[in-house]
Design a protein around this motif. Structure first.
Motif, PDB file in Angstrom:
ATOM      1  N   GLN A  57       0.812  -1.220   0.000  1.00  0.00           N
ATOM      2  CA  GLN A  57       0.000   0.000   0.000  1.00  0.00           C
ATOM      3  C   GLN A  57       0.843   1.267   0.000  1.00  0.00           C
ATOM      4  OE1 GLN A  57      -2.521  -0.634   3.441  1.00  0.00           O
ATOM      5  NE2 GLN A  57      -3.803  -2.142   2.395  1.00  0.00           N
ATOM      6  N   LYS A  58       2.161   1.073  -0.059  1.00  0.00           N
ATOM      7  CA  LYS A  58       3.120   2.186  -0.146  1.00  0.00           C
ATOM      8  C   LYS A  58       2.915   3.200   0.990  1.00  0.00           C
ATOM      9  CE  LYS A  58       3.747   1.697  -5.127  1.00  0.00           C
ATOM     10  NZ  LYS A  58       4.917   0.831  -4.924  1.00  0.00           N
ATOM     11  N   ARG A  59       2.866   2.684   2.192  1.00  0.00           N
ATOM     12  CA  ARG A  59       2.740   3.541   3.364  1.00  0.00           C
ATOM     13  C   ARG A  59       3.727   3.075   4.433  1.00  0.00           C
ATOM     14  NH1 ARG A  59       0.265   0.428   7.019  1.00  0.00           N
ATOM     15  NH2 ARG A  59      -1.206  -1.143   6.300  1.00  0.00           N
ATOM     16  N   LYS A  60       3.959   3.948   5.391  1.00  0.00           N
ATOM     17  CA  LYS A  60       4.846   3.611   6.501  1.00  0.00           C
ATOM     18  C   LYS A  60       4.059   2.880   7.587  1.00  0.00           C
ATOM     19  CE  LYS A  60       8.380   5.776   4.729  1.00  0.00           C
ATOM     20  NZ  LYS A  60       9.482   5.000   4.126  1.00  0.00           N
ATOM     21  N   ILE A  61       4.762   2.091   8.360  1.00  0.00           N
ATOM     22  CA  ILE A  61       4.160   1.463   9.523  1.00  0.00           C
ATOM     23  C   ILE A  61       3.833   2.544  10.552  1.00  0.00           C
ATOM     24  CG2 ILE A  61       6.322   1.036  10.762  1.00  0.00           C
ATOM     25  CD1 ILE A  61       5.167  -1.776  11.458  1.00  0.00           C
ATOM     26  N   ASN A  62       2.802   2.321  11.332  1.00  0.00           N
ATOM     27  CA  ASN A  62       2.340   3.283  12.334  1.00  0.00           C
ATOM     28  C   ASN A  62       3.281   3.247  13.538  1.00  0.00           C
ATOM     29  OD1 ASN A  62       1.008   4.567  14.490  1.00  0.00           O
ATOM     30  ND2 ASN A  62      -1.018   4.039  13.679  1.00  0.00           N
ATOM     31  N   LEU A  63       4.187   4.204  13.620  1.00  0.00           N
ATOM     32  CA  LEU A  63       5.200   4.207  14.678  1.00  0.00           C
ATOM     33  C   LEU A  63       4.579   4.379  16.060  1.00  0.00           C
ATOM     34  CD1 LEU A  63       8.089   6.308  13.088  1.00  0.00           C
ATOM     35  CD2 LEU A  63       8.032   3.839  13.446  1.00  0.00           C
ATOM     36  N   LYS A  64       3.509   5.149  16.146  1.00  0.00           N
ATOM     37  CA  LYS A  64       2.855   5.346  17.444  1.00  0.00           C
ATOM     38  C   LYS A  64       2.302   4.020  17.964  1.00  0.00           C
ATOM     39  CE  LYS A  64      -0.707   8.156  19.743  1.00  0.00           C
ATOM     40  NZ  LYS A  64      -1.525   7.037  20.266  1.00  0.00           N
ATOM     41  N   LEU A  65       1.677   3.258  17.079  1.00  0.00           N
ATOM     42  CA  LEU A  65       1.139   1.964  17.480  1.00  0.00           C
ATOM     43  C   LEU A  65       2.268   0.991  17.815  1.00  0.00           C
ATOM     44  CD1 LEU A  65      -1.251   0.017  17.818  1.00  0.00           C
ATOM     45  CD2 LEU A  65      -0.973  -0.578  15.412  1.00  0.00           C
ATOM     46  N   VAL A  66       3.314   0.985  16.992  1.00  0.00           N
ATOM     47  CA  VAL A  66       4.460   0.106  17.259  1.00  0.00           C
ATOM     48  C   VAL A  66       5.049   0.406  18.635  1.00  0.00           C
ATOM     49  CG1 VAL A  66       6.827  -0.459  16.563  1.00  0.00           C
ATOM     50  CG2 VAL A  66       5.027  -0.282  14.834  1.00  0.00           C
ATOM     51  N   ALA A  67       5.169   1.685  18.953  1.00  0.00           N
ATOM     52  CA  ALA A  67       5.706   2.076  20.266  1.00  0.00           C
ATOM     53  C   ALA A  67       4.817   1.558  21.391  1.00  0.00           C
ATOM     54  CB  ALA A  67       5.848   3.592  20.344  1.00  0.00           C
ATOM     55  N   GLU A  68       3.489   1.579  21.180  1.00  0.00           N
ATOM     56  CA  GLU A  68       2.571   1.068  22.196  1.00  0.00           C
ATOM     57  C   GLU A  68       2.725  -0.440  22.356  1.00  0.00           C
ATOM     58  OE1 GLU A  68      -1.349   2.282  21.143  1.00  0.00           O
ATOM     59  OE2 GLU A  68      -0.929   4.424  21.363  1.00  0.00           O
ATOM     60  N   VAL A  69       2.916  -1.147  21.250  1.00  0.00           N
ATOM     61  CA  VAL A  69       3.138  -2.598  21.307  1.00  0.00           C
ATOM     62  C   VAL A  69       4.437  -2.902  22.058  1.00  0.00           C
ATOM     63  CG1 VAL A  69       3.695  -4.640  19.916  1.00  0.00           C
ATOM     64  CG2 VAL A  69       1.796  -3.142  19.240  1.00  0.00           C
ATOM     65  N   ILE A  70       5.504  -2.203  21.688  1.00  0.00           N
ATOM     66  CA  ILE A  70       6.808  -2.440  22.317  1.00  0.00           C
ATOM     67  C   ILE A  70       6.768  -2.126  23.807  1.00  0.00           C
ATOM     68  CG2 ILE A  70       9.210  -1.641  22.377  1.00  0.00           C
ATOM     69  CD1 ILE A  70       9.032  -1.328  19.323  1.00  0.00           C
ATOM     70  N   LYS A  71       6.007  -1.099  24.178  1.00  0.00           N
ATOM     71  CA  LYS A  71       5.909  -0.710  25.586  1.00  0.00           C
ATOM     72  C   LYS A  71       5.368  -1.840  26.455  1.00  0.00           C
ATOM     73  CE  LYS A  71       3.923   2.966  28.512  1.00  0.00           C
ATOM     74  NZ  LYS A  71       3.055   4.165  28.529  1.00  0.00           N
ATOM     75  N   GLU A  72       4.581  -2.727  25.849  1.00  0.00           N
ATOM     76  CA  GLU A  72       3.992  -3.842  26.592  1.00  0.00           C
ATOM     77  C   GLU A  72       4.968  -5.015  26.750  1.00  0.00           C
ATOM     78  OE1 GLU A  72       1.147  -3.836  28.075  1.00  0.00           O
ATOM     79  OE2 GLU A  72       0.458  -1.894  27.311  1.00  0.00           O
ATOM     80  N   CYS A  73       6.096  -4.949  26.072  1.00  0.00           N
ATOM     81  CA  CYS A  73       6.952  -6.127  25.938  1.00  0.00           C
ATOM     82  C   CYS A  73       8.262  -6.010  26.705  1.00  0.00           C
ATOM     83  CB  CYS A  73       7.272  -6.362  24.463  1.00  0.00           C
ATOM     84  SG  CYS A  73       5.811  -6.674  23.444  1.00  0.00           S
ATOM     85  N   TYR A  74       8.556  -7.033  27.475  1.00  0.00           N
ATOM     86  CA  TYR A  74       9.853  -7.124  28.127  1.00  0.00           C
ATOM     87  C   TYR A  74      10.742  -8.156  27.433  1.00  0.00           C
ATOM     88  CZ  TYR A  74       8.174  -4.134  31.854  1.00  0.00           C
ATOM     89  OH  TYR A  74       7.679  -3.059  32.559  1.00  0.00           O
TER      90      TYR A  74
END
Length: 248
Positions: A57-74
Motif C-alpha cells: 500500500q506504499k505507506r509507513k508502519i504506524n510508529l505510534k502503534l508500534v511504540a505502544e506494542v513495544i511498551k507492553e513487551c519485556y
C-alpha cells in the motif's frame, strides 16, 4: 545446546490484527496492544509484529502503534512492514525494536540491505523469505511480479551478511496442518544463517516434527495461538518431553 525459541507472530493490516490463509483472505483476530500484553504476561521468548500490507500500500508502519506494542513487551521484539530507508530502520530501533524484518526492499534493492547491515549490524537485520512450491521448485512469493528462486534470494541475502531468515511457507500459511519440512531442509542446505520456521503449526506433533527433523532453532506461529487453546508454554512443555531445550 542452544535453546529453541517459540515466537508468536502478530500480523497487522493497518487497523487491527489479521490472520491469512495462504497469504490471502485476511481475517480480523484482535488488537495488537492487547495481544502483546497477553504474550508478555506469558513470558514468550520473542515477539514479531508485521504490517503485512504496508509495502504493497506504499505507506509507513504506524510508529505510534508500534511504540505502544513495544511498551507492553519485556521480551525482544522484531518489527517489519513498509521499510524503505535507513531512517525507517533507525526510527523503529529508536522506539525500542530489537531488530527489523525486511522483504520487499530486499527483493528490490540488495545494496540497501548491505548498507543496512553495515550501518546497524547483522544482528539487527532479518529477512522474510516467503516461499511457495511451483513446478520449477521453490520461488519467492511477492507482489512485484518478480520471478526469483529460493536459491537466488538466499544467495543474495548471504552476500549481504544478514543476521536471520524468517522462512515462511505460503502453501502452509494459516492451515495448521504441519510445517513444510522440505522447505526448511532446502534453506538449511543453502546457508548457515539462523532460521525462524513459519507456516503450518497447529498441533503439538507439528512442533515435535519440526525440531526433530530439522536443525532450526526457532519457530514463529500465529494461528495456533489465535484459534486453539494452545499457548507457547504448551509447545515448550511438549518439546521438553523429548529433551529439546527451551527457555522456561
Amino acid at each position: 545446546m542452544l535453546k529453541v525459541r517459540i515466537i508468536p507472530i502478530l500480523t497487522f493490516n493497518g487497523f487491527g490484527l489479521v490472520k491469512t490463509k495462504n497469504f490471502s483472505n485476511p481475517r480480523m483476530v484482535g488488537n495488537p496492544v492487547q495481544s502483546a500484553r497477553v504474550y508478555n504476561s506469558r513470558g514468550v521468548d520473542e515477539l514479531v509484529f508485521l504490517d503485512i500490507f504496508a509495502s504493497h500500500q506504499k505507506r509507513k508502519i504506524n510508529l505510534k502503534l508500534v511504540a505502544e506494542v513495544i511498551k507492553e513487551c519485556y521480551m525482544p521484539v522484531a518489527i517489519g512492514g513498509g521499510i524503505e530507508s535507513i531512517d525507517d530502520i533507525n526510527n523503529l530501533l529508536k522506539i525500542g525494536a530489537d531488530k527489523v524484518i525486511i522483504k520487499t526492499k530486499a527483493l528490490e534493492d540488495k545494496n540497501f540491505i548491505k548498507e543496512a547491515v553495515s550501518f546497524f549490524g547483522s544482528q539487527c537485520i532479518s529477512i522474510a523469505v516467503d516461499a511457495t512450491l511451483t513446478p520449477n521448485g521453490y520461488m519467492i512469493h511477492n507482489k512485484l511480479n518478480l520471478e526469483i528462486t529460493l536459491g537466488q534470494f538466499i544467495s543474495d541475502m548471504i552476500a549481504c551478511n544478514v543476521g536471520e531468515l524468517v522462512v515462511n511457507s505460503v502453501d502452509k500459511d494459516g492451515l495448521m496442518n504441519g510445517f513444510d519440512i522440505e522447505l526448511m531442509h532446502q534453506v538449511e542446505s543453502l546457508t548457515k544463517i539462523p532460521i525462524i520456521a513459519v507456516g503450518g503449526g497447529g498441533k503439538m506433533e507439528h512442533y515435535v516434527n519440526l525440531f526433530t527433523n530439522t536443525k532450526v532453532k526457532a519457530v514463529g506461529s500465529a494461528s495456533i495461538f489465535h484459534f486453539t487453546q494452545f499457548t507457547p508454554l504448551d509447545i515448550k512443555n511438549e518439546l521438553l518431553k523429548i529433551n529439546i531445550p527451551v527457555r522456561i
